[in-house]
Enzyme design. Structure first.
Site, PDB file in Angstrom:
ATOM      1  N   GLU A 106       0.894  -1.195   0.016  1.00  0.00           N
ATOM      2  CA  GLU A 106       0.037  -0.073  -0.087  1.00  0.00           C
ATOM      3  C   GLU A 106       0.856   1.261  -0.005  1.00  0.00           C
ATOM      4  O   GLU A 106       0.528   2.176  -0.668  1.00  0.00           O
ATOM      5  CB  GLU A 106      -1.030   0.101   1.249  1.00  0.00           C
ATOM      6  CG  GLU A 106      -2.090  -1.059   1.068  1.00  0.00           C
ATOM      7  CD  GLU A 106      -2.989  -0.884   2.403  1.00  0.00           C
ATOM      8  OE1 GLU A 106      -2.647  -1.203   3.182  1.00  0.00           O
ATOM      9  OE2 GLU A 106      -4.216  -0.437   2.054  1.00  0.00           O
ATOM     10  N   GLU A 126      -4.351  -8.851   3.324  1.00  0.00           N
ATOM     11  CA  GLU A 126      -5.197  -8.819   4.347  1.00  0.00           C
ATOM     12  C   GLU A 126      -6.373  -9.504   4.661  1.00  0.00           C
ATOM     13  O   GLU A 126      -6.703 -10.117   5.790  1.00  0.00           O
ATOM     14  CB  GLU A 126      -5.542  -7.143   4.378  1.00  0.00           C
ATOM     15  CG  GLU A 126      -4.563  -6.469   4.655  1.00  0.00           C
ATOM     16  CD  GLU A 126      -3.514  -5.785   3.465  1.00  0.00           C
ATOM     17  OE1 GLU A 126      -3.960  -6.587   2.435  1.00  0.00           O
ATOM     18  OE2 GLU A 126      -2.854  -4.993   3.530  1.00  0.00           O
TER      19      GLU A 126
END
Ligand code: NAI
Length: 685
Positions: A106, A126
């Site tokens: 990210e 995730e």
């Protein structure tokens, strides 16, 4: 500005921000604070015109510090760092090597440009931890790869290799030479420009493409909450303005990270790490293993051979029966042909693996092997004979392993002159697919033999769990207690289809009676017969399965067991004949049927597992309580998102658990041994 975890170096007018938080450069609060300070310097120092962010050591940020997810998050949080990068007014290049996963990727998505060393893996795993990316991953990734592909990547949590990531657009370049130098060259080229994903819109896609990707992801992800949330979040990336999507993503992330499911998955993550630590084996070097012999080319032998070939071992498959050798060898060849046909393996790789396999009927060839894994019939006398022969033929220092499911490893080892070289390697079917491997320690097994078993297990990409030598080891022992409790339930008033449905609704891949039919009722029948003489006559005994076996109902293979099977149908049908058998058994034992609800069924089935786990720990068969969870999840279809029986027990709390176990003891009646809940409650991490 530098901190212990992040330092700012200068290369002319380019800042090189180095993340140095060994061993995996986890994105902790200290790393985030250091990054924010460094970006602030880049923004305000007029002599700096661009920046590179790079990891020290073996990797970029390989992931977040998972321990933080269970607590109030500390500032600065990752979205603030990425916002600072976007607002710093100068181009920032992410230079990736090793792994850039989760928050690490990210962060890279928040930069202007992503260059990676060959061999890097990137991705957003995730969802596999019950959460979603929380720092813009669901908004920026779709702007690179499109919404349908982003749904696929985020929902599966796939780790993508650099070459594929480049082709997908997840990376802008792969470094041909020195990563830092090439990243610096990129940064110089970009001076005076910005290329932020925030400024882009996602490539267009049709509503059908989006619906198909969502449906596939929901199916593959069993519609878990994190999968649903990820789809919803990625959907927001269709908007030109990224702000609403970022806000929605963050809100879902915050909610999910504290959910029971996310805690369960973090528990399993830490359980795997704790399970791999064996203080008693610290510093013990495994013996080298290059050639693995597999004895017996049946269901398990062929599967074990495939697992070993896939891991790059040379394999010698040995049989007593030429037809069985031919069949087993063909099964292995068929599997590679199938993988080739599906494009899951290249022709060279398939040829190379098959080329590493030799088949033989000649036992003297076993002298060449470093390790032999025996997978012949499950019969102590047969195995003892086999091990005596192995003892005569194997070279000194070679390791002798048995794949036995239930037999006493010490009795097998006793047939050799070298019990120190004998251990159990208990694979699960199909052995080339199932991740669990029980590594069984006999009374005499030498430490380096155990260390070798564990090392081979890891190279086979299994999850090796160390267990003591006790009937059924960890998994089959816990599973047997669970199944016994489910038999009590049908004796008391439930029917197999109700028990199966309740446990499948809880999340088991299959209910216990469907599983019994699939594996065949005769295995357990034979075992019960062999134990009949030593069984406590006062202990509660449910004879329903015996009656079914006597009627020739051995499960799927005979067309009937707890269910009736029609040719071509996937599942079984409830059978009035089974109800009759159950009702006769109740009448014969003076049991008045009562209605049982699904909640009681699930609670008793799980408590039975929990109780057995406590007994195994007290006996020292299992080393860590959470090992029981790893075994049940990776070998027996226990739902991962529930964390395993021990996690489930801990969630109930001490007082409730003690009360529940007393209740289980009372309803289970004579013969039930109650475990001590205390040994389940000590956490390993
Ligand atoms: P299987 O019956 O499919 O294969 C056994 C093979 O061993 C046969 O091909 C037979 O010809 C060969 N064999 C028998 N005696 C031999 C000898 N003296 N020398 C060389 N080969 C010999 O059995 P399966 O299911 O593969 O099971 C093998 C072992 O694995 C058993 O100990 C079983 O308990 C264990 N196991 C089985 C699992 C399963 O799901 N089937 C799961 C985990 C363990």
């Amino acid at each position: 500005m530098s901190t212990a975890q992040v330092r700012l170096e200068r290369d002319g007018d380019i800042a090189v921000i180095v993340i140095d938080n060994p061993p995996i450069n986890a994105g902790s609060a200290a790393v985030r604070a250091g990054l924010l300070a460094a970006i602030d310097t880049v923004a305000h120092d007029g002599t700096l015109r661009a920046a590179v962010i790079i990891g020290a050591g073996t990797t970029f940020i390989a992931g977040s510090d998972l321990k933080e997810f269970g607590q109030p998050l500390q500032d600065p949080q990752l979205p603030a760092i990425i916002k600072a990068i976007e607002g710093c007014g100068k181009p920032v290049v992410a230079a990736l090597h090793g792994a850039a996963l989760g928050g690490g990727y990210e962060l890279a998505l928040g930069c202007d440009y992503r260059i990676a060393a060959p061999g890097t893996v990137v991705g957003l795993p995730e969802v596999t931890l019950g959460i979603i990316p929380g720092a813009g991953g669901t908004q920026r990734l779709p702007r690179l790869v499109g919404l349908p592909k982003a749904i696929d990547l985020v929902c599966s949590g796939e780790r993508v290799a650099a070459s594929e990531a480049l082709a997908l657009g997840m990376l802008d370049a792969i470094a041909a030479g020195d990563l830092r130098q090439e990243a610096l060259a990129c940064a110089r080229r970009l001076i005076g420009t910005r290329s932020l994903l925030r400024e882009r819109t996602a490539p267009a896609c049709t509503a059908e493409e989006l619906a198909a990707a969502s449906a596939a992801a929901l199916r593959a992800g069993r519609e878990r909450p994190a999968v649903r949330a990820a789809i919803e979040a990625v959907g927001q990336a269709a908007l030109a303005d990224m702000e609403p999507g970022l806000a929605a993503e963050r809100a879902m992330f915050q909610q999910l990270r504290l959910s029971v499911e996310a805690r369960a998955l973090r528990h399993l993550f830490f359980a795997e790490r704790a399970s791999a630590r064996h203080p008693a084996l610290a510093g013990v070097a495994p013996r080298p293993v290059e050639l693995i012999a597999v004895l017996g080319a049946g269901t398990m032998g062929a599967g074990i051979a495939i697992a070993a070939l896939d891991a790059g071992y040379r394999v010698l498959l040995v049989e007593q029966d030429p037809a069985a050798l031919e069949r087993g060898g063909n099964n292995i060849a068929d599997l590679y042909a199938d993988r080739l046909k599906r494009g899951r393996l290249s022709a060279e790789a398939a040829a190379q693996r098959l080329g590493s396999l030799e088949r033989s009927l000649d036992w003297s060839r076993l002298a060449e092997a470093d390790l032999v894994i025996e997978a012949v019939f499950e019969d102590l006398a047969v195995k003892q004979q086999v091990f005596a022969r192995l003892d005569a033929v194997m070279r000194p220092g070679a390791i002798l392993a048995s794949n036995t499911s239930y037999l006493d490893l010490d009795a097998i080892a006793g047939a050799t002159s070298r019990p120190g070289d004998v251990l159990g390697l208990h694979f699960f079917s199909p052995a080339n697919v199932m991740r669990l491997l029980e590594v069984v320690r006999g009374a005499a097994t030498a430490p380096e033999v155990l260390a070798t078993g564990l090392a081979v297990g890891r190279r086979l990409r299994k999850l090796p769990i160390l267990t003591g030598n006790a009937f059924g080891f960890i998994g089959n022992r816990v599973y047997a207690a669970y199944r016994r409790q489910c038999e009590f339930l049908i004796e008391e008033g439930a029917y197999p289809e109700q028990v199966d449905a309740a446990l499948e609704a809880f999340g088991f891949a299959m209910g216990p009676f469907a599983v019994a039919d699939m594996s065949g009722l005769d295995i357990a029948w034979r075992m019960r017969q062999s134990q009949a003489a030593t069984r406590d006559p006062r202990a509660r005994y449910v004879d329903i399965a015996d009656r079914l076996c006597e009627a020739g109902r051995l499960g799927r293979k005979t067309g009937a067991g707890y269910y009736r099977y029609q040719a071509g149908a996937r599942g079984g049908q409830p059978d009035p004949l089974v109800r009759e058998v159950i009702e006769q058994s109740r009448a014969a034992n003076g049991i008045a049927a009562r209605p049982l609800d699904d909640a009681e069924i699930v609670r008793r089935a799980l408590l039975a597992m929990v109780n057995e786990a406590a007994l195994l720990l007290a006996e020292g068969v299992a080393g860590h309580a959470a090992d029981v969870d790893l075994v049940l999840i990776n070998g027996y279809g226990f739902p991962r998102w529930e964390g395993g029986p021990v996690f489930w027990a801990r969630e109930r709390g001490r007082a409730a658990l003690e009360h529940d176990l007393d209740w289980l003891a009372a309803v289970s009646a004579a013969g039930f041994v109650r475990g001590d809940a205390a040994c389940l409650l000590a956490k390993e991490d």
